[in-house]
Design a protein around this motif. Structure first.
Motif, PDB file in Angstrom:
ATOM      1  N   PHE A  96     -22.064  25.244 -34.925  1.00 28.89           N
ATOM      2  CA  PHE A  96     -23.672  26.074 -34.583  1.00 28.89           C
ATOM      3  C   PHE A  96     -23.766  25.101 -33.436  1.00 28.89           C
ATOM      4  O   PHE A  96     -24.604  26.115 -32.382  1.00 28.89           O
ATOM      5  N   ALA A  97     -23.599  23.923 -33.116  1.00 22.71           N
ATOM      6  CA  ALA A  97     -24.342  23.337 -32.423  1.00 22.71           C
ATOM      7  C   ALA A  97     -23.444  23.319 -30.910  1.00 22.71           C
ATOM      8  O   ALA A  97     -24.248  23.112 -29.680  1.00 22.71           O
ATOM      9  N   ASP A  98     -22.694  23.412 -30.825  1.00 25.39           N
ATOM     10  CA  ASP A  98     -21.322  24.181 -29.996  1.00 25.39           C
ATOM     11  C   ASP A  98     -22.048  25.159 -29.216  1.00 25.39           C
ATOM     12  O   ASP A  98     -22.005  25.083 -28.064  1.00 25.39           O
ATOM     13  N   CYS A  99     -21.764  25.637 -30.291  1.00 24.40           N
ATOM     14  CA  CYS A  99     -22.681  27.487 -29.101  1.00 24.40           C
ATOM     15  C   CYS A  99     -24.080  27.655 -28.670  1.00 24.40           C
ATOM     16  O   CYS A  99     -24.275  27.765 -27.792  1.00 24.40           O
ATOM     17  N   CYS A 103     -25.170  27.952 -25.608  1.00 23.23           N
ATOM     18  CA  CYS A 103     -25.924  29.484 -24.695  1.00 23.23           C
ATOM     19  C   CYS A 103     -26.878  28.795 -24.197  1.00 23.23           C
ATOM     20  O   CYS A 103     -27.641  29.592 -23.154  1.00 23.23           O
ATOM     21  N   PHE A 104     -27.307  27.612 -24.707  1.00 20.57           N
ATOM     22  CA  PHE A 104     -28.969  27.453 -23.609  1.00 20.57           C
ATOM     23  C   PHE A 104     -28.104  26.320 -22.143  1.00 20.57           C
ATOM     24  O   PHE A 104     -29.162  25.270 -22.038  1.00 20.57           O
ATOM     25  N   ARG A 105     -26.993  26.299 -22.411  1.00 18.34           N
ATOM     26  CA  ARG A 105     -26.202  25.718 -21.073  1.00 18.34           C
ATOM     27  C   ARG A 105     -26.418  23.850 -20.944  1.00 18.34           C
ATOM     28  O   ARG A 105     -27.059  23.302 -19.787  1.00 18.34           O
ATOM     29  N   PRO A 110     -26.985  19.441 -28.820  1.00 18.83           N
ATOM     30  CA  PRO A 110     -28.106  19.269 -29.717  1.00 18.83           C
ATOM     31  C   PRO A 110     -27.849  18.213 -30.901  1.00 18.83           C
ATOM     32  O   PRO A 110     -26.919  18.700 -31.451  1.00 18.83           O
ATOM     33  N   ARG A 111     -28.403  17.721 -31.214  1.00 21.37           N
ATOM     34  CA  ARG A 111     -29.084  17.050 -32.634  1.00 21.37           C
ATOM     35  C   ARG A 111     -30.096  17.513 -33.031  1.00 21.37           C
ATOM     36  O   ARG A 111     -30.593  18.467 -32.992  1.00 21.37           O
ATOM     37  N   ALA A 112     -29.533  17.606 -34.273  1.00 20.69           N
ATOM     38  CA  ALA A 112     -30.338  18.741 -35.597  1.00 20.69           C
ATOM     39  C   ALA A 112     -31.242  18.634 -35.117  1.00 20.69           C
ATOM     40  O   ALA A 112     -32.441  19.949 -34.971  1.00 20.69           O
ATOM     41  N   ALA A 189     -29.330  34.058 -30.142  1.00 23.00           N
ATOM     42  CA  ALA A 189     -28.103  33.248 -29.251  1.00 23.00           C
ATOM     43  C   ALA A 189     -26.919  32.431 -29.507  1.00 23.00           C
ATOM     44  O   ALA A 189     -26.637  33.335 -28.882  1.00 23.00           O
ATOM     45  N   VAL A 190     -27.515  32.323 -30.703  1.00 17.78           N
ATOM     46  CA  VAL A 190     -26.307  31.431 -30.999  1.00 17.78           C
ATOM     47  C   VAL A 190     -25.739  31.888 -31.647  1.00 17.78           C
ATOM     48  O   VAL A 190     -23.943  31.981 -31.355  1.00 17.78           O
ATOM     49  N   LEU A 191     -25.860  33.546 -31.918  1.00 14.86           N
ATOM     50  CA  LEU A 191     -24.361  34.422 -32.367  1.00 14.86           C
ATOM     51  C   LEU A 191     -24.249  34.985 -31.623  1.00 14.86           C
ATOM     52  O   LEU A 191     -22.863  34.995 -31.227  1.00 14.86           O
TER      53      LEU A 191
END
Length: 205
Positions: A96-99, A103-105, A110-112, A189-191
């Motif tokens: 999820f974090a990799d996606c 998507c946000f370049r 990102p951290r939780a 965006a993650v999806l």
């Protein structure tokens, strides 16, 4: 009597005997000693979606710890604004974090807390659910919309009507127009970036 611990795609909590495929919490305890909800509906910005069983842990639901919540499936949890847990669902959470990073370049994963800050602003309008009006043809599978007062999940060319025990009727997905979207835009965006949520078996019927 069932506890008021089921969560619908609007993020509202209600009582129902069906448990669902996932559990989660909203960062702490939001129930009282009498096992009823407090006025607040979250303890922190950390809204997570967890597996039902992890490391043989046994909990007393709505005991002295955090308030356990239950979801029909992962698209339901995502629509309510919950993300995968980094402890019990670490592989899913990292994906999820990799996606999210893609998507946000972003320059790094990102951290939780970073994701939680953005999601908190997208899922709430004050104390109410924040909705987003978006083109229906641009929505990814797993997104939730409101249609005629009911919640529908986008899956391929169909819209699946949500219920506490599973998806019921199907209707064709419109090819154009705008939709009243429940799923936060960052999760959309993650999806779109490749995260595939786990569906209730009734979605395949």
């Amino acid at each position: 009597m069932p506890l008021q611990n089921r969560v619908d795609p609007w993020g509202e909590m209600f009582a129902d005997p069906a448990r669902g495929l996932f559990m989660g919490n909203r960062g702490g305890r939001i129930h009282g000693d009498e096992r009823t909800l407090m006025r607040r509906r979250w303890a922190s910005r950390q809204w997570i979606c967890c597996v039902l069983d992890f490391n043989d842990r046994h909990r007393s639901v709505w005991g002295q710890g955090y308030t356990e919540l239950f979801f029909l499936d992962e698209p339901t949890a995502l629509a309510a604004g919950h993300r995968p847990c980094f402890e019990c669902r670490r592989r899913d959470a990292l994906h999820f974090a990799d996606c999210w990073q893609r998507c946000f370049r972003l320059g790094a994963r990102p951290r939780a807390a970073e994701m939680d800050r953005r999601l908190h602003g997208e899922r709430l309008d004050g104390r109410a659910k924040r909705r987003h009006v978006l083109p229906i043809d641009a929505l990814p599978d797993g997104a939730f919309i409101v249609l005629d007062g009911d919640a529908f999940a986008v899956r391929g060319r169909s819209l699946l009507r949500w219920s506490p025990s599973g998806y019921t009727t199907r209707r064709p997905r419109p090819r154009a127009g705008e939709a009243d979207v429940l799923t936060p835009p960052a999760i959309l965006a993650v999806l779109k970036a490749g995260y595939v949520p786990r569906w209730h078996p009734s979605a395949a019927n």
